[in-house]
Structures are given as structure tokens and as C-alpha cells.
Design an enzyme around this catalytic site. Structure first.
Site, PDB file in Angstrom:
ATOM      1  N   LYS A  53      31.292  47.070  35.446  1.00 43.45           N
ATOM      2  CA  LYS A  53      31.080  47.399  34.604  1.00 43.45           C
ATOM      3  C   LYS A  53      30.021  46.357  33.824  1.00 43.45           C
ATOM      4  CE  LYS A  53      36.100  47.613  34.257  1.00 43.45           C
ATOM      5  NZ  LYS A  53      36.815  47.417  33.993  1.00 43.45           N
ATOM      6  N   GLN A  97      39.653  42.271  31.810  1.00 44.47           N
ATOM      7  CA  GLN A  97      40.093  42.342  32.407  1.00 44.47           C
ATOM      8  C   GLN A  97      41.808  42.131  33.543  1.00 44.47           C
ATOM      9  OE1 GLN A  97      38.026  44.798  34.703  1.00 44.47           O
ATOM     10  NE2 GLN A  97      40.233  45.130  36.237  1.00 44.47           N
ATOM     11  N   ASP A 120      39.860  49.620  25.727  1.00 41.88           N
ATOM     12  CA  ASP A 120      39.895  50.569  26.965  1.00 41.88           C
ATOM     13  C   ASP A 120      41.503  51.515  26.678  1.00 41.88           C
ATOM     14  OD1 ASP A 120      39.531  49.332  29.532  1.00 41.88           O
ATOM     15  OD2 ASP A 120      40.371  47.499  29.047  1.00 41.88           O
TER      16      ASP A 120
END
Ligand code: NAP
Length: 286
Positions: A53, A97, A120
Site C-alpha cells: 500500500k 490493517q 476501506d
């Protein structure tokens, strides 16, 4: 022989669009999107995802800030960091994460992320918006799958779409996005009876189960489009999908490989969401 849907190429196209728009905005306003990436503990897979990422941020010209916290971080400590990032005007997107260590409730963390920085799209507010089709952020993996289907040029409207898997991050939003494009959608799961009879009906089959080579040739319709979301690590260390690619490939019209299919799309869509967040938080760009 099926056409292979090249996720690396499609994701490179998405990232290039994001990069170009980022440069235009930077030249105009002197600001770049910034993504905060939070990782808790030492999960090796999480470390790989976080590194990928950060690399993608570099590619598209974003700033990225990593917050690496120890394995024994408490929920309160993580919530405190999330709150600080929520209030930081220089941060546009926040990504924690997953999975987080067991002493931390991931739902509490997701709920604490400002819905405007929830790149997200896991926050209940953003999930709700997906239901009603009024969204700023799409969940990255299902949105990436939609890009891959669009890349085939095949119309979704009116097609029988079958999604195997009903998780909150893949299966359910996936079904909703297909529905928004007027697919006739069926969602299957571990309690579905006679799964092959359902999947054989699918013009478009999306597989998100987490079981290596689960979908075999007898489970797919001739000429179907098959998208394999699964990412399974075999004993020999190789990555493989939920679809038995070798068997299924000769029967269908389009198929994604693993690796090189859905995986690269997820990160590309994260970049797209971060750019969207940046633009929404700096209204003068609109
Ligand atoms: P998950 O939360 O474990 O959900 C799996 C789903 O599959 C569940 O709904 C489960 O049904 C269903 N299932 C399991 N066994 C089944 C069976 N025998 N027949 C029918 N359905 C079955 O997994 P997830 O997070 O959605 O992820 C699915 C896969 O996608 C994993 O391999 C994951 O690594 C991969 N993934 C890839 C990306 C990417 O970027 N490429 C992103 C996210 C996930 P029940 O609900 O009834 O238990």
C-alpha cells in the site's frame, strides 16, 4: 480457451488515472493526498500488504504515513491514535490493517474511524450508503471486481450473477454493486444446498470463499465470466485462488488469474478512494 482478465494492467490503468489527477491537483493547489496506514503487531501477511500500500502511494504521488504499533497495544491506545488521525487535517485517509491482535475489537476500531477518512469503506455509515447506492467510497475489493468486469466489456444488466461468500468486506457489498448495475444476483454461502446447481446458472460468477481450487469445471456454465477473489497460500508457498483455474479456464469466456487478478485491483481502488477523500475534504477542489 478463456480470455484472461489482466488485473495488473487494469490496476495500472486505474493508478495512472489517479496519478494524473493527483499531479493536476498538486500543481493547482500545492497539496497531495495523504494516507495513514496503521499496523499493529507482527503478522507477516499484514506487513506485506502494508508495504504494498505504501509503494502504491508512492506510485500515484500520495504521501503515506506508517504507524507501526507493538503486538500488545491496547484497544484504548489504538483508539487514541485513530482519534488523533481523525483530527489531523493533513491526513485524508485512515487505514487500519486487519486483522488486529485479539485484545482489540476490530469493530470498535472501524466505528471510530471518521467516515470521511474511511477509505476501506468498512464504517457502518459507508456500508449503509452502499446499500442505498449513494456512496463516496466503495469497498476496495468489490469495487476492483467491478472494474475487472467492466474491462471485459460485458454488460451486467440482466445477467445472472452468483456470488459465493457473504462476508461484510467482500460477498455482501459485491452482491450490492452487481445489483446496482441491474444484475440478477444470488448470494451463496456454506449453508447453500446443491451449490453447483446454483453456480452453473451464473453468467457472472464471483468466488470469495477462501478455499483453494474449490470451484471446478462442473460448477461453471460454458461461456461464463469467472472472477476469483480467493487468495490461498499452498503448502509449497504458492498463491492460488478459490477457482481451479486449470480446469475452469477452458470452459469459460473470461477468467481472472491468481495472482494477477483481483489482488492488484484492491490496492488500486484504495488509491482511488484516498483521492476521493482528499477532494471531499478540500471542498475548493470540487
Ligand atoms: P470469509 O470472511 O472467511 O468468508 C468466506 C465466505 O465463504 C463465507 O461467507 C462462507 O460462508 C463462505 N464459504 C466457506 N466455505 C464455503 C463452501 N464450502 N461453500 C460455499 N460457501 C462457503 O472470507 P473473505 O474475507 O470474504 O475472503 C474470501 C477470500 O477472498 C479469501 O481467500 C481472502 O483471502 C480473499 N480476499 C482477497 C482479497 C484481494 O484483495 N484479492 C481481499 C479480501 C479477501 P458462511 O458465511 O456460511 O460461513
Amino acid at each position: 480457451m478463456a480470455n484472461i482478465i489482466d488485473g495488473k494492467q487494469v490496476s495500472a490503468n486505474v493508478k495512472e488515472q489517479v496519478r494524473q489527477e493527483t499531479e493536476i491537483l498538486f500543481e493547482k493547489y500545492g497539496k497531495r493526498p495523504a494516507l495513514a496506514v496503521v499496523i499493529v503487531g507482527n503478522n507477516p501477511a499484514s506487513r506485506v500488504y502494508v508495504n504494498n500500500k505504501k509503494k502504491a502511494c508512492e506510485t500515484v504521488g500520495f504521501q503515506s504515513f506508517e504507524y507501526a504499533l507493538p503486538e500488545d497495544t491496547s484497544q484504548e491506545e489504538l483508539l487514541e491514535l485513530v482519534q488523533t488521525l481523525n483530527e489531523d487535517k493533513n491526513i485524508n485517509g485512515i487505514l487500519v490493517q486487519l486483522p488486529v491482535p485479539k485484545q482489540i475489537d476490530d469493530k470498535a476500531i472501524i466505528n471510530a474511524i471518521s467516515s470521511e477518512k474511511d477509505v476501506d469503506a468498512f464504517h457502518p455509515e459507508n456500508v449503509g450508503k452502499i446499500m442505498i447506492g449513494d456512496y463516496a467510497f466503495l469497498p476496495c475489493t468489490p469495487a476492483g471486481v467491478m472494474e475487472l468486469i467492466h474491462a471485459t466489456g460485458i454488460e451486467i444488466a440482466g445477467k445472472k450473477c452468483v456470488v459465493i461468500g457473504r462476508s461484510n468486506i467482500v460477498g455482501k457489498p459485491m452482491a450490492m454493486l452487481l445489483l446496482h448495475e441491474s444484475g440478477t444476483v444470488t448470494i451463496c454461502h456454506s449453508r447453500t444446498q446443491d451449490l453447483p446447481s446454483v453456480t452453473r446458472e451464473a453468467d457472472i460468477l464471483i468466488v470469495a470463499i477462501g478455499k483453494a481450487n474449490f470451484v471446478t469445471a462442473d460448477m461453471v456454465k460454458t461461456g461464463a465470466v469467472v472472477i476469483d477473489v480467493g487468495m490461498n497460500r499452498l503448502e509449497n508457498g504458492k498463491l492460488c485462488g478459490d477457482v481451479n483455474f486449470a480446469e475452469v479456464e477452458s470452459k469459460v469466456s473470461w477468467i481472472t488469474p491468481v495472482p494477477g487478478g483481483v489482488g492488484p485491483m484492491t490496492i488500486a481502488m484504495l488509491m482511488k478512494n484516498t483521492l476521493t477523500a482528499f477532494k471531499k475534504q478540500n471542498l475548493f477542489f470540487e
